[in-house]
Design a protein around this motif. Structure first.
Motif, mmCIF file in Angstrom:
data_model
loop_
_atom_site.group_PDB
_atom_site.id
_atom_site.type_symbol
_atom_site.label_atom_id
_atom_site.label_comp_id
_atom_site.label_asym_id
_atom_site.label_seq_id
_atom_site.Cartn_x
_atom_site.Cartn_y
_atom_site.Cartn_z
ATOM 1 N N TRP A 192 1.313 -1.476 -0.065
ATOM 2 C CA TRP A 192 -0.222 0.271 -0.223
ATOM 3 C C TRP A 192 0.717 1.060 -0.475
ATOM 4 N N TYR A 193 1.753 1.527 0.737
ATOM 5 C CA TYR A 193 3.067 2.428 0.671
ATOM 6 C C TYR A 193 3.868 2.035 -0.792
ATOM 7 N N ASN A 194 4.252 1.167 -1.616
ATOM 8 C CA ASN A 194 5.388 1.233 -2.234
ATOM 9 C C ASN A 194 3.761 1.793 -3.288
ATOM 10 N N LEU A 195 2.717 1.101 -3.540
ATOM 11 C CA LEU A 195 1.857 2.092 -4.421
ATOM 12 C C LEU A 195 0.732 3.181 -3.976
ATOM 13 N N ALA A 196 1.048 3.508 -3.459
ATOM 14 C CA ALA A 196 0.973 4.877 -2.791
ATOM 15 C C ALA A 196 1.897 6.525 -3.248
ATOM 16 N N LEU A 197 3.553 5.636 -3.136
ATOM 17 C CA LEU A 197 4.433 6.228 -3.630
ATOM 18 C C LEU A 197 4.407 6.523 -5.125
ATOM 19 N N ASN A 245 7.377 -6.128 -2.874
ATOM 20 C CA ASN A 245 6.362 -5.931 -0.920
ATOM 21 C C ASN A 245 6.687 -7.651 -1.232
ATOM 22 N N GLU A 246 6.414 -7.423 0.263
ATOM 23 C CA GLU A 246 6.156 -8.954 1.210
ATOM 24 C C GLU A 246 4.714 -9.756 0.713
ATOM 25 N N ASN A 247 4.692 -10.571 0.426
ATOM 26 C CA ASN A 247 3.532 -11.922 0.787
ATOM 27 C C ASN A 247 2.454 -10.480 0.595
ATOM 28 N N THR A 248 2.364 -10.742 -1.265
ATOM 29 C CA THR A 248 0.889 -9.870 -1.800
ATOM 30 C C THR A 248 1.022 -10.327 -2.870
ATOM 31 N N VAL A 249 -1.194 -10.483 -3.020
ATOM 32 C CA VAL A 249 -1.450 -10.375 -3.909
ATOM 33 C C VAL A 249 -2.424 -8.981 -4.743
ATOM 34 N N GLU A 258 17.856 8.439 -5.483
ATOM 35 C CA GLU A 258 17.685 8.063 -4.244
ATOM 36 C C GLU A 258 16.726 7.168 -3.256
ATOM 37 N N ILE A 259 17.346 6.699 -2.415
ATOM 38 C CA ILE A 259 16.480 6.115 -1.681
ATOM 39 C C ILE A 259 15.884 6.573 -0.329
ATOM 40 N N HIS A 260 14.617 5.665 -0.823
ATOM 41 C CA HIS A 260 13.092 6.000 0.229
ATOM 42 C C HIS A 260 13.065 5.024 1.322
ATOM 43 N N GLU A 310 0.249 9.728 2.512
ATOM 44 C CA GLU A 310 -0.463 9.155 3.830
ATOM 45 C C GLU A 310 -2.105 9.092 3.402
ATOM 46 N N LYS A 311 -2.415 10.183 2.484
ATOM 47 C CA LYS A 311 -3.451 10.064 1.837
ATOM 48 C C LYS A 311 -3.771 8.977 0.352
ATOM 49 N N LEU A 312 -2.195 8.720 0.270
ATOM 50 C CA LEU A 312 -2.334 8.047 -0.956
ATOM 51 C C LEU A 312 -2.558 6.839 -0.485
ATOM 52 N N TYR A 313 -2.237 6.288 0.941
ATOM 53 C CA TYR A 313 -1.985 5.630 1.310
ATOM 54 C C TYR A 313 -3.010 4.997 2.065
#
Length: 333
Positions: free
Chosen positions: A19-24, A44-48, A218-220, A229-232
């Protein structure tokens, strides 16, 4: 007048939260500047992750996934469901839409794989394959002024979990001449022993620089600005991931060369009151346009076909519109 030099950037996320990675990813899409190209790398870890127009209950064994600590995510782009774990690396090219060049973007991936000693090719509607087996699925999203092209890279993914969580229809498997998902996919580490995620990251960065020139990286970490946060919260929400699952008065299902389609219609006084279409078609926008266009149409074969026919035909959607018209012409409505 010479072309302006493309501004480039490589961004790697250290978060394993989908959810964070897609928001970013969406944040970067919204913020990408004119004449800029970004390579975004994430895991992503353990995700569909399901496509924009897919039905989660049909694509994923959601209960098993969540009971075992996994997460379901829905992306902006079309296409099919994929399983992500830490043996998989995701890439996204995020750009000023004027810079979109699929050939260049695919070349970067294929060259990166070649640097690791593996010859691969683009195959079908959105796959990268080696020795006839898929190691990467690709999908695409276009906004007003920006675009992205993203995909998976199977390095050392747990195929037992992939098989356990993903549900694929027998029709889809049969159309590809296989009897399981696992028989169609391959880890790059099984082609060339010892390849790691770190190797692939380094190779992709080198290939990107060879195409676009020197860049910054850049490392995030999982830093939550107000916008991220809103996108998350959107990507983590039940409404976005699962959506409404209304009951329909009638449904139509079929598989075409461009993907599966499942059309649900709610009727009132002989008219289509509401329409919902699930599909793994790459053209996510067209599927939503067709769904919306059917609302208010008399539930009559000729009227449905005429409404579909009224949708403007572009080069990339002609086959979908023509196939749907022909399919509905065979229905006893």
């Amino acid at each position: 007048m010479p072309n302006k030099k493309v501004q480039t950037k490589i961004i790697q996320s250290l978060s394993f939260d989908p959810w964070y990675n897609l928001a970013l990813e969406e944040y970067l899409l919204n913020k990408v500047s004119e004449n800029q190209m970004i390579l975004y790398l994430w895991q992503n870890e353990n995700t569909v992750v399901i496509g924009r127009n897919q039905n989660p209950w049909k694509e994923c064994r959601c209960r098993e996934l969540e009971n075992e600590g996994g997460k379901l995510a829905r992306r902006l782009s079309g296409g099919g469901a994929v399983f992500h774990d830490l043996g998989n690396l995701n890439f996204t090219f995020i750009m000023d839409k004027k810079l979109y060049n699929l050939e260049n973007q695919l070349k970067i991936i294929l060259q990166a794989v070649k640097k690791l000693g593996i010859e691969a090719e683009f195959s079908g509607r959105n796959d990268l394959t080696v020795q006839g087996k898929k190691f990467s699925g690709n999908a695409f999203y276009f906004d007003t002024n920006s675009a992205y092209h993203h995909g998976t890279l199977l390095i050392n993914t747990d195929f037992q979990k992939l098989n356990r969580y993903l549900q694929v229809s027998k029709e889809k498997l049969n159309s590809k001449g296989i009897d399981s998902i696992q028989s169609r996919v391959v880890n790059l580490s099984s082609i060339r022993s010892g390849i790691t995620i770190e190797d692939m990251v380094k190779s992709l960065e080198e290939s990107f620089i060879e195409t676009y020139g020197e860049t910054i990286k850049e490392i995030h970490k999982a830093i939550f600005t107000e916008e991220i946060e809103k996108l998350y919260h959107k990507y983590a929400s039940w409404e976005w991931r699962y959506g409404e699952t209304p009951s329909f008065d009638i449904t139509f299902q079929n598989r075409f060369s461009w993907g599966d389609i499942d059309i649900g219609l709610k009727l009132e006084n002989g008219y289509i009151k509401s329409s919902l279409i699930y599909s793994d078609a790459i053209d996510y926008d067209l599927i939503q346009e067709i769904s919306q266009s059917l609302e208010g149409v008399p539930f009559c074969k000729e009227d449905i076909i005429n409404r579909i026919e009224s949708i403007p035909i572009k080069s990339n959607n002609r086959i979908i519109i023509e196939d749907l018209k022909e399919w509905f012409s065979t229905k006893n409505i």
